[in-house]
Motif scaffolding. Structure first.
Motif, short mmCIF file in Angstrom:
data_model
loop_
_atom_site.label_atom_id
_atom_site.label_comp_id
_atom_site.label_asym_id
_atom_site.label_seq_id
_atom_site.Cartn_x
_atom_site.Cartn_y
_atom_site.Cartn_z
N VAL B 8 5.02 40.95 48.64
CA VAL B 8 4.01 40.17 49.34
C VAL B 8 4.59 39.90 50.72
O VAL B 8 5.72 39.40 50.83
CB VAL B 8 3.75 38.81 48.64
N ILE B 10 4.55 37.93 54.23
CA ILE B 10 4.07 36.69 54.84
C ILE B 10 4.47 36.68 56.31
O ILE B 10 5.66 36.83 56.63
CB ILE B 10 4.65 35.46 54.11
N VAL B 12 5.18 34.90 59.74
CA VAL B 12 5.61 33.55 60.13
C VAL B 12 6.05 33.54 61.59
O VAL B 12 6.61 34.51 62.10
CB VAL B 12 6.77 33.03 59.24
N ALA B 18 10.98 29.44 57.80
CA ALA B 18 10.35 29.99 56.59
C ALA B 18 11.40 30.35 55.55
O ALA B 18 11.25 30.07 54.36
CB ALA B 18 9.50 31.22 56.96
N ILE B 21 12.57 27.28 53.75
CA ILE B 21 11.66 26.78 52.69
C ILE B 21 11.98 27.49 51.37
O ILE B 21 12.12 26.86 50.33
CB ILE B 21 10.17 27.03 53.08
N TYR B 22 12.12 28.81 51.42
CA TYR B 22 12.36 29.56 50.18
C TYR B 22 13.77 29.31 49.65
O TYR B 22 13.97 29.22 48.44
CB TYR B 22 12.07 31.05 50.40
N ILE B 53 9.37 38.79 48.21
CA ILE B 53 8.52 38.24 49.27
C ILE B 53 9.19 38.65 50.57
O ILE B 53 10.41 38.52 50.71
CB ILE B 53 8.43 36.70 49.18
N ASN B 74 0.58 30.95 60.36
CA ASN B 74 1.39 31.61 59.33
C ASN B 74 0.51 31.89 58.11
O ASN B 74 -0.37 31.10 57.79
CB ASN B 74 2.53 30.68 58.89
N GLY B 75 0.76 32.99 57.44
CA GLY B 75 -0.05 33.27 56.24
C GLY B 75 0.30 34.61 55.63
O GLY B 75 1.10 35.38 56.18
N ILE B 76 -0.32 34.87 54.48
CA ILE B 76 -0.05 36.13 53.78
C ILE B 76 -0.70 37.27 54.56
O ILE B 76 -1.90 37.25 54.83
CB ILE B 76 -0.57 36.08 52.33
N LEU B 79 -0.42 42.78 50.90
CA LEU B 79 0.20 43.04 49.59
C LEU B 79 0.57 44.51 49.57
O LEU B 79 -0.20 45.35 50.05
CB LEU B 79 -0.81 42.78 48.46
#
Lengths: 133, 133
Positions: B8, B10, B12, B18, B21-22, B53, B74-76, B79
Motif C-alpha cells: 500500500v 501512502i 506524505v 510519517a 507514526i509507524y 506499507i 497526505n493519503g493512500i 495499491l
C-alpha cells in the motif's frame, strides 16, 4: 504493536459492480456478498494470498460509509492492522496521548473480534483500525 | 490475475514524521529512508509480516506525488498487486478494453520489476499498480 495487514477496506456505492471489477477484470477470488446488519453494511471479501480487500457498501443513508461515499465517492475507507491485544494497544496509545475514536469501551468489529479505530488526525488523515488477531 | 498485495503506497509531505507514526506510535519495523532518484521520490518501507506499507514523498514539486498531496493532503496513493506476468496481464486487460496509464511500453517500477498502472476510472477511482512477482 502492528503485526499484519488484516485488510484494506474500500467503500463503494455499487457492491456488485465493485466485486465484478475484482473478479472479472483482475481475476481475483471474490466471496458472495454478506450482510452485516449490526454494522449497517454489506460486504464482499476479495481473498488474496496474503491479505484481504473488503468491499463495503452501506445498508442505509445514515451510515458513516454512506457519508464517506457522498463526500468523496468510492475510495479506500480504512486500513486494518492486527495486534496481539486490543486492551494493551489501547493502553499504549493512551500513554502516548493518541486519540481513539468512540469511548474507551472495547468495540467488537465486523469479524467478531475486539477492535479500535485511531483518530485519523493521529495518522496522517488515514483511518486505521486495529483488530485483535 | 492478481495474487498478493505487494504494498500500500501512502503519499506524505513529511517522510520523517510519517515514519515516526509507524515506528513510534504503531510499533512497526521501519526501514531507513531511500532515495529513488529515477522515480523522483524518497521512500520508507514499513515491514509487516505479510506485506509492506510504502511511505512516499516527492523529491520535487513537479512530481505526480507532489500534485496528489497538494490536491488532497497526505493519503493512500495506490495499491500494488502482484501478477505472474505483466505482458500477459496487459494483454488480458487490453482484451477487456481496460485502459492502462502511459503507452504500451512495459515500465520498470520502483522495485526494478515490470509494472503497469490501470487507469483509475476502471477501478472505482483507486489507482492500482500491477507488479510482476
Amino acid at each position: 504493536m502492528i503485526e499484519r495487514l488484516n485488510h484494506v477496506a474500500i467503500a463503494v456505492g455499487d457492491l456488485a459492480a465493485a466485486a465484478g471489477i475484482y473478479r472479472d477484470l483482475l481475476g481475483a477470488k471474490v466471496s458472495a456478498p454478506q450482510t452485516l446488519t449490526e454494522h449497517g453494511v454489506r460486504v464482499v471479501f476479495v481473498e488474496l494470498d496474503n491479505t484481504k480487500i473488503e468491499l463495503i457498501t452501506p445498508l442505509s443513508d445514515d451510515s458513516p460509509i454512506a457519508s464517506f461515499i457522498e463526500k468523496r465517492g468510492n475510495g479506500i475507507h480504512h486500513l486494518c492492522y492486527e495486534v496481539n491485544s486490543i486492551k494493551e494497544s489501547a493502553k499504549e496509545l493512551n500513554q502516548q496521548g493518541c486519540r481513539i475514536l468512540g469511548d474507551d469501551k472495547v468495540q467488537i468489529g465486523a469479524h467478531g473480534k475486539p477492535v479500535l479505530f485511531l483518530h485519523p488526525a493521529e495518522t496522517d488523515g488515514i483511518l486505521i483500525e486495529l483488530e485483535e488477531a
